[in-house]
Enzyme design. Structure first.
Site, PDB file in Angstrom:
ATOM      1  N   LYS A 175       0.884  -1.185   0.000  1.00 30.95           N
ATOM      2  CA  LYS A 175       0.000   0.000   0.000  1.00 30.95           C
ATOM      3  C   LYS A 175       0.912   1.223   0.000  1.00 30.95           C
ATOM      4  O   LYS A 175       1.404   1.649   1.035  1.00 30.95           O
ATOM      5  CB  LYS A 175      -0.882  -0.009   1.259  1.00 30.95           C
ATOM      6  CG  LYS A 175      -2.210   0.738   1.130  1.00 30.95           C
ATOM      7  CD  LYS A 175      -2.141   2.185   0.667  1.00 30.95           C
ATOM      8  CE  LYS A 175      -1.987   3.178   1.806  1.00 30.95           C
ATOM      9  NZ  LYS A 175      -1.804   4.586   1.305  1.00 30.95           N
ATOM     10  N   GLY A 228       6.925   6.076   7.797  1.00 28.56           N
ATOM     11  CA  GLY A 228       6.089   7.274   7.706  1.00 28.56           C
ATOM     12  C   GLY A 228       6.225   8.084   8.979  1.00 28.56           C
ATOM     13  O   GLY A 228       7.228   7.972   9.697  1.00 28.56           O
ATOM     14  N   SER A 229       5.215   8.862   9.276  1.00 30.01           N
ATOM     15  CA  SER A 229       5.314   9.764  10.418  1.00 30.01           C
ATOM     16  C   SER A 229       5.212   8.997  11.734  1.00 30.01           C
ATOM     17  O   SER A 229       4.645   7.902  11.796  1.00 30.01           O
ATOM     18  CB  SER A 229       4.186  10.799  10.363  1.00 30.01           C
ATOM     19  OG  SER A 229       2.950  10.161  10.632  1.00 30.01           O
ATOM     20  N   VAL A 232       1.447   8.417  12.809  1.00 31.14           N
ATOM     21  CA  VAL A 232       0.769   7.279  12.181  1.00 31.14           C
ATOM     22  C   VAL A 232       1.430   5.968  12.613  1.00 31.14           C
ATOM     23  O   VAL A 232       0.750   4.979  12.888  1.00 31.14           O
ATOM     24  CB  VAL A 232       0.762   7.424  10.640  1.00 31.14           C
ATOM     25  CG1 VAL A 232       0.154   6.188   9.987  1.00 31.14           C
ATOM     26  CG2 VAL A 232      -0.009   8.667  10.229  1.00 31.14           C
ATOM     27  N   GLY A 233       2.742   5.978  12.718  1.00 34.61           N
ATOM     28  CA  GLY A 233       3.457   4.769  13.146  1.00 34.61           C
ATOM     29  C   GLY A 233       2.968   4.269  14.499  1.00 34.61           C
ATOM     30  O   GLY A 233       2.824   3.065  14.723  1.00 34.61           O
ATOM     31  N   GLU A 250       9.703   2.629  10.776  1.00 31.89           N
ATOM     32  CA  GLU A 250      10.717   3.667  10.546  1.00 31.89           C
ATOM     33  C   GLU A 250       9.964   4.980  10.528  1.00 31.89           C
ATOM     34  O   GLU A 250       9.131   5.201   9.650  1.00 31.89           O
ATOM     35  CB  GLU A 250      11.408   3.472   9.190  1.00 31.89           C
ATOM     36  CG  GLU A 250      12.345   2.306   9.117  1.00 31.89           C
ATOM     37  CD  GLU A 250      13.537   2.440  10.026  1.00 31.89           C
ATOM     38  OE1 GLU A 250      13.836   3.574  10.488  1.00 31.89           O
ATOM     39  OE2 GLU A 250      14.166   1.412  10.296  1.00 31.89           O
ATOM     40  N   CYS A 284      13.569  11.721   6.028  1.00 33.44           N
ATOM     41  CA  CYS A 284      13.586  11.504   7.481  1.00 33.44           C
ATOM     42  C   CYS A 284      14.986  11.728   8.024  1.00 33.44           C
ATOM     43  O   CYS A 284      15.161  11.965   9.210  1.00 33.44           O
ATOM     44  CB  CYS A 284      13.015  10.149   7.879  1.00 33.44           C
ATOM     45  SG  CYS A 284      13.495   8.815   6.846  1.00 33.44           S
ATOM     46  N   GLU A 385       9.497  17.524  13.978  1.00 31.68           N
ATOM     47  CA  GLU A 385       9.872  17.289  12.583  1.00 31.68           C
ATOM     48  C   GLU A 385       8.992  18.146  11.677  1.00 31.68           C
ATOM     49  O   GLU A 385       7.770  18.050  11.722  1.00 31.68           O
ATOM     50  CB  GLU A 385       9.689  15.811  12.236  1.00 31.68           C
ATOM     51  CG  GLU A 385      10.174  15.483  10.846  1.00 31.68           C
ATOM     52  CD  GLU A 385      10.107  13.992  10.529  1.00 31.68           C
ATOM     53  OE1 GLU A 385       9.054  13.390  10.787  1.00 31.68           O
ATOM     54  OE2 GLU A 385      11.101  13.453  10.004  1.00 31.68           O
TER      55      GLU A 385
HETATM   56  C1  UN1 Z   1      14.683   8.907   4.123  1.00 31.23           C
HETATM   57  O1  UN1 Z   1      15.226   9.901   4.565  1.00 31.23           O
HETATM   58  O2  UN1 Z   1      13.454   8.806   4.158  1.00 31.23           O
HETATM   59  O3  UN1 Z   1      20.497   8.483   3.569  1.00 31.23           O
HETATM   60  C2  UN1 Z   1      15.483   7.819   3.491  1.00 31.23           C
HETATM   61  C3  UN1 Z   1      19.579   8.945   2.893  1.00 31.23           C
HETATM   62  C4  UN1 Z   1      18.920   8.085   1.841  1.00 31.23           C
HETATM   63  C5  UN1 Z   1      17.712   7.398   2.400  1.00 31.23           C
HETATM   64  C6  UN1 Z   1      16.816   8.353   3.111  1.00 31.23           C
HETATM   65  N1  UN1 Z   1      19.852   7.128   1.316  1.00 31.23           N
HETATM   66  O4  UN1 Z   1      19.175  10.078   3.061  1.00 31.23           O
END
Ligand code: UN1
Length: 497
Positions: A175, A228-229, A232-233, A250, A284, A385
């Protein structure tokens, strides 16, 4: 008439049972409709999970080296189509083309790495306390894996999850984020072209509260892998706890770069610009905080602002563009709201702080690269964030204080230090409480052969990437084979008397 796309369930391309669709728009130009995608609900999810259960029953019996062949072929197709897919990604998600190509490359790298895993998937053999008894631990698939992914890495992040899931013998129900359904469709098309049997991978488009929620709750799902956030996680984790499901999360980050007084200042500025404004700050791992030693704070900040001023906004398909749009109107609002919050808390906006609407930019969701100064660790712009091109600059009086500020966040994904003092660098490696640490490089740049993830509110103890993802995608099965031909009692017959 724009193109209408479908779900992929049990080897068939099908519309949502409801017949409803949602629109996928180019964030750099919202008059550009990319396509219409099925707005799925619990009924579509149920069909996909049923198909996946059947797919799993077959797929788990295929030897891992053969399963990995399909992933290797998918990687070859991605490599061949890299340029075209990169362009589609920029059109759909907005990131500049060089970065979109990097995102596709990360998928190719994951295929290369995971294809080899088909001939490893190492288990463990250890001695037994009883004679003529063999002890082994082997990896077995978990079952049906729900893969729920964000829009910021529309290809790389799905491959981080789907490729290892498949090599390990699981079936997948995917999804993807509703902002990037086209890239998800392309990936699933590639997997089918690579020879994956129907049912082993299904694709269900839709919005989180509907399709995503139904998928997480479905009793036929054994494992949920979510990126995701944090908000929500947490909901996902709560549902999984109630249902007794495995879950790998994550989530957010509030990553800091520390710039010490002995840093190579231009290098640190390069890192802050790339970490803060690359991907329009929508990673992220983005460097959303820079903690500068007070002795160089003035010089650093001047150069940082100067560099931010020169960044050109525009469509990511234009070679001259440095910073693309943000993903949608809601995110633009959210980013702008944080500018208001920062100001009301007493932070000074040195540059940016507003949407960019001149000329063609008015057709997309553009926000000017924004730098806050006079930020204190307790302010929301230093703690929450933002997920946009907004960077908070904080000052520290000493190395220890810089570390303390860096760690004073509920997240723990990535951090960086710029220093030329080797002892300081190693002390920072020891003291920074994040899952990923960079020395003299920005907070972004993870490679697929290493664990990726973070501590505290960023994750729940799992690591994607590298060999560690196998611990998410498999269960351990411990096997004892007693070939003595007699009753042997562990702990009893083997104990000293
Ligand atoms: C993410 O930030 O959602 O190191 C993933 C990095 C990328 C992966 C980021 N190779 O920023």
């Amino acid at each position: 008439m724009s193109e209408v796309y479908q779900n992929y369930i049990g080897g068939q391309w099908v519309s949502a049972v409801s017949g409803q669709t949602f629109d996928d728009l180019n964030p750099a130009d919202t008059t550009d409709l990319i396509g219409r995608f099925p707005r799925s609900d619990a009924r579509d999810v149920d069909r996909a999970v049923q198909a996946a259960r059947e797919g799993f029953a077959q797929w788990r019996r295929v030897p891992a080296p053969r399963r990995a062949e399909a992933v290797r072929r998918a990687g070859e197709i991605l490599r061949r189509r890299k340029d075209e897919i990169g362009r589609l990604m920029t059109r759909e998600m907005g990131k500049v083309l060089t970065e979109a190509l990097g995102d596709v490359q990360e998928g190719i790298d994951t295929a290369d790495y995971m294809a080899g895993e088909g001939r490893r998937l190492f288990g463990v053999q250890a001695p037994c306390e009883l004679p003529q008894k063999l002890g082994l631990a082997v990896r077995v698939p978990v079952g049906v894996v729900a893969v729920i992914t964000p829009w910021n890495f529309p290809l790389a992040i799905p491959t981080w999850k789907i490729f290892p899931a498949l090599v390990c013998g699981n079936a997948v129900v995917f999804k993807p984020a509703e902002d990037t359904p086209l890239l998800a469709t392309v990936l699933v098309e590639i997997l089918t072209e690579a020879g994956l049997p129907g049912g082993v991978v299904s694709l269900v488009h839709g919005i989180g509260e509907e399709a995503g929620d139904a998928l997480v709750r479905h009793p036929g799902v054994d494992l949920v892998s979510f990126t995701g956030s944090t908000a929500v996680g947490r909901q996902v984790a709560t549902i999984c706890a109630a249902e007794g499901k495995k879950v790998s999360l994550e989530m957010g980050g509030k990553n800091a770069i520390i710039v010490m007084d002995d840093a190579a200042l231009d290098l640190a500025v390069d890192g802050a610009v790339w970490g803060g404004f690359g991907t329009t700050g929508q990673r992220c791992t983005a460097a959303s905080r820079v903690i500068v030693h007070e002795a160089v704070a003035g010089a650093f900040t001047d150069r940082f602002v100067e560099r931010a001023r020169r960044l050109r906004l525009g469509s990511g398909l234009e070679p001259s563009t440095d910073v693309g749009p943000v993903i949608n109107a809601r995110q633009l609002q959210r980013i702008h709201e944080y500018t208001r919050v920062g100001r009301s808390e007493g932070a000074r906006v040195l540059i940016g702080g507003e949407p960019a609407t001149d000329g063609a930019l008015a057709r997309g969701h553009f926000y000017r690269p924004t730098i806050f100064a006079d930020v204190e660790p307790a302010m929301r712009v230093a703690r929450e964030e933002i997920f946009g091109p907004s960077v908070a600059v904080l000052r520290a009086k000493s190395f220890d204080q810089a570390i303390e500020i860096a760690n004073a966040t509920s997240y723990g994904l990535s951090s960086a230090i710029y220093t030329r003092d080797i002892d300081r660098a190693f002390r920072a490696i020891e003291a920074l409480a994040t899952g990923i640490i960079y020395v003299n490089a920005s907070t972004i740049g993870a490679e697929v052969q290493f664990p990726f993830g973070g501590v505290r509110q960023t994750g729940n103890g799992h690591r994607e990437g590298g060999w560690t993802v196998l611990d998410i995608m498999t269960e351990w099965k411990t096997v004892y084979v007693d070939y003595s031909g007699r009753l042997q009692r562990a702990q009893i017959d083997s104990a000293d008397r």
